[in-house]
Design a protein around this motif. Structure first.
Motif, mmCIF file in Angstrom:
data_model
loop_
_atom_site.group_PDB
_atom_site.id
_atom_site.type_symbol
_atom_site.label_atom_id
_atom_site.label_comp_id
_atom_site.label_asym_id
_atom_site.label_seq_id
_atom_site.Cartn_x
_atom_site.Cartn_y
_atom_site.Cartn_z
ATOM 1 N N ASN A 199 -16.116 38.435 -9.181
ATOM 2 C CA ASN A 199 -16.872 38.767 -7.970
ATOM 3 C C ASN A 199 -16.253 38.133 -6.729
ATOM 4 O O ASN A 199 -16.198 38.755 -5.665
ATOM 5 C CB ASN A 199 -18.335 38.352 -8.104
ATOM 6 C CG ASN A 199 -19.123 39.304 -8.966
ATOM 7 O OD1 ASN A 199 -18.757 40.464 -9.144
ATOM 8 N ND2 ASN A 199 -20.230 38.824 -9.509
ATOM 9 N N TYR A 200 -15.795 36.898 -6.852
ATOM 10 C CA TYR A 200 -15.144 36.247 -5.718
ATOM 11 C C TYR A 200 -13.852 36.973 -5.364
ATOM 12 O O TYR A 200 -13.545 37.174 -4.190
ATOM 13 C CB TYR A 200 -14.841 34.771 -6.025
ATOM 14 C CG TYR A 200 -16.010 33.858 -5.753
ATOM 15 C CD1 TYR A 200 -16.220 33.339 -4.481
ATOM 16 C CD2 TYR A 200 -16.899 33.521 -6.769
ATOM 17 C CE1 TYR A 200 -17.292 32.489 -4.219
ATOM 18 C CE2 TYR A 200 -17.969 32.680 -6.519
ATOM 19 C CZ TYR A 200 -18.163 32.175 -5.245
ATOM 20 O OH TYR A 200 -19.227 31.340 -4.992
ATOM 21 N N ARG A 201 -13.098 37.368 -6.352
ATOM 22 C CA ARG A 201 -11.829 38.061 -6.093
ATOM 23 C C ARG A 201 -12.056 39.393 -5.378
ATOM 24 O O ARG A 201 -11.238 39.818 -4.571
ATOM 25 C CB ARG A 201 -11.090 38.292 -7.407
ATOM 26 C CG ARG A 201 -10.464 37.036 -7.951
ATOM 27 C CD ARG A 201 -9.663 37.315 -9.184
ATOM 28 N NE ARG A 201 -9.033 36.083 -9.648
ATOM 29 C CZ ARG A 201 -8.834 35.756 -10.906
ATOM 30 N NH1 ARG A 201 -9.207 36.594 -11.870
ATOM 31 N NH2 ARG A 201 -8.276 34.621 -11.244
ATOM 32 N N ARG A 202 -13.161 40.053 -5.694
ATOM 33 C CA ARG A 202 -13.463 41.341 -5.069
ATOM 34 C C ARG A 202 -14.233 41.170 -3.758
ATOM 35 O O ARG A 202 -14.580 42.169 -3.132
ATOM 36 C CB ARG A 202 -14.265 42.212 -6.047
ATOM 37 C CG ARG A 202 -13.394 42.764 -7.172
ATOM 38 C CD ARG A 202 -14.148 43.732 -8.033
ATOM 39 N NE ARG A 202 -14.814 42.964 -9.091
ATOM 40 C CZ ARG A 202 -16.026 43.240 -9.577
ATOM 41 N NH1 ARG A 202 -16.717 44.235 -9.124
ATOM 42 N NH2 ARG A 202 -16.543 42.487 -10.523
ATOM 43 N N GLY A 203 -14.499 39.943 -3.384
ATOM 44 C CA GLY A 203 -15.212 39.689 -2.143
ATOM 45 C C GLY A 203 -16.682 39.996 -2.199
ATOM 46 O O GLY A 203 -17.320 40.191 -1.162
ATOM 47 N N GLN A 204 -17.250 40.036 -3.393
ATOM 48 C CA GLN A 204 -18.673 40.357 -3.562
ATOM 49 C C GLN A 204 -19.476 39.062 -3.772
ATOM 50 O O GLN A 204 -20.136 38.892 -4.793
ATOM 51 C CB GLN A 204 -18.864 41.302 -4.731
ATOM 52 C CG GLN A 204 -18.171 42.621 -4.551
ATOM 53 C CD GLN A 204 -18.251 43.500 -5.788
ATOM 54 O OE1 GLN A 204 -18.716 43.081 -6.843
ATOM 55 N NE2 GLN A 204 -17.790 44.725 -5.654
ATOM 56 N N VAL A 205 -19.413 38.216 -2.790
ATOM 57 C CA VAL A 205 -20.082 36.922 -2.898
ATOM 58 C C VAL A 205 -21.302 36.907 -1.980
ATOM 59 O O VAL A 205 -21.242 37.380 -0.852
ATOM 60 C CB VAL A 205 -19.136 35.766 -2.484
ATOM 61 C CG1 VAL A 205 -19.658 34.443 -2.992
ATOM 62 C CG2 VAL A 205 -17.741 36.016 -2.974
ATOM 63 N N ALA A 206 -22.377 36.362 -2.467
ATOM 64 C CA ALA A 206 -23.601 36.291 -1.658
ATOM 65 C C ALA A 206 -23.679 34.975 -0.921
ATOM 66 O O ALA A 206 -23.161 33.984 -1.290
ATOM 67 C CB ALA A 206 -24.823 36.444 -2.546
#
Length: 61
Positions: free
Chosen positions: A54-61
């Motif tokens: 998720n961090y690699r794909r930029g999907q971080v909250a």
């Protein structure tokens, strides 16, 4: 294997071959515990991989 169990195993080994059954049981129990721990670590690894992805794909909250 907990230290107390290692000490007991060593004591049984010194007592001779007639303790082989009890030693085998101790090893089998330890194997079950190790196997369960490996399974838990596998699940932990999956969660970590998911979060890292998720961090690699930029999907971080």
């Amino acid at each position: 294997m907990p230290i107390a169990d290692m000490c007991r195993y060593a004591e049984l080994r010194r007592m001779g071959p007639h303790t082989a059954g009890e030693r085998r049981q101790m090893l089998e129990l330890h194997r079950e515990r190790v196997s369960a721990r490996i399974a838990q670590l596998g699940q932990d690894l999956k969660v970590l991989d998911y979060k890292i992805d998720n961090y690699r794909r930029g999907q971080v909250a």
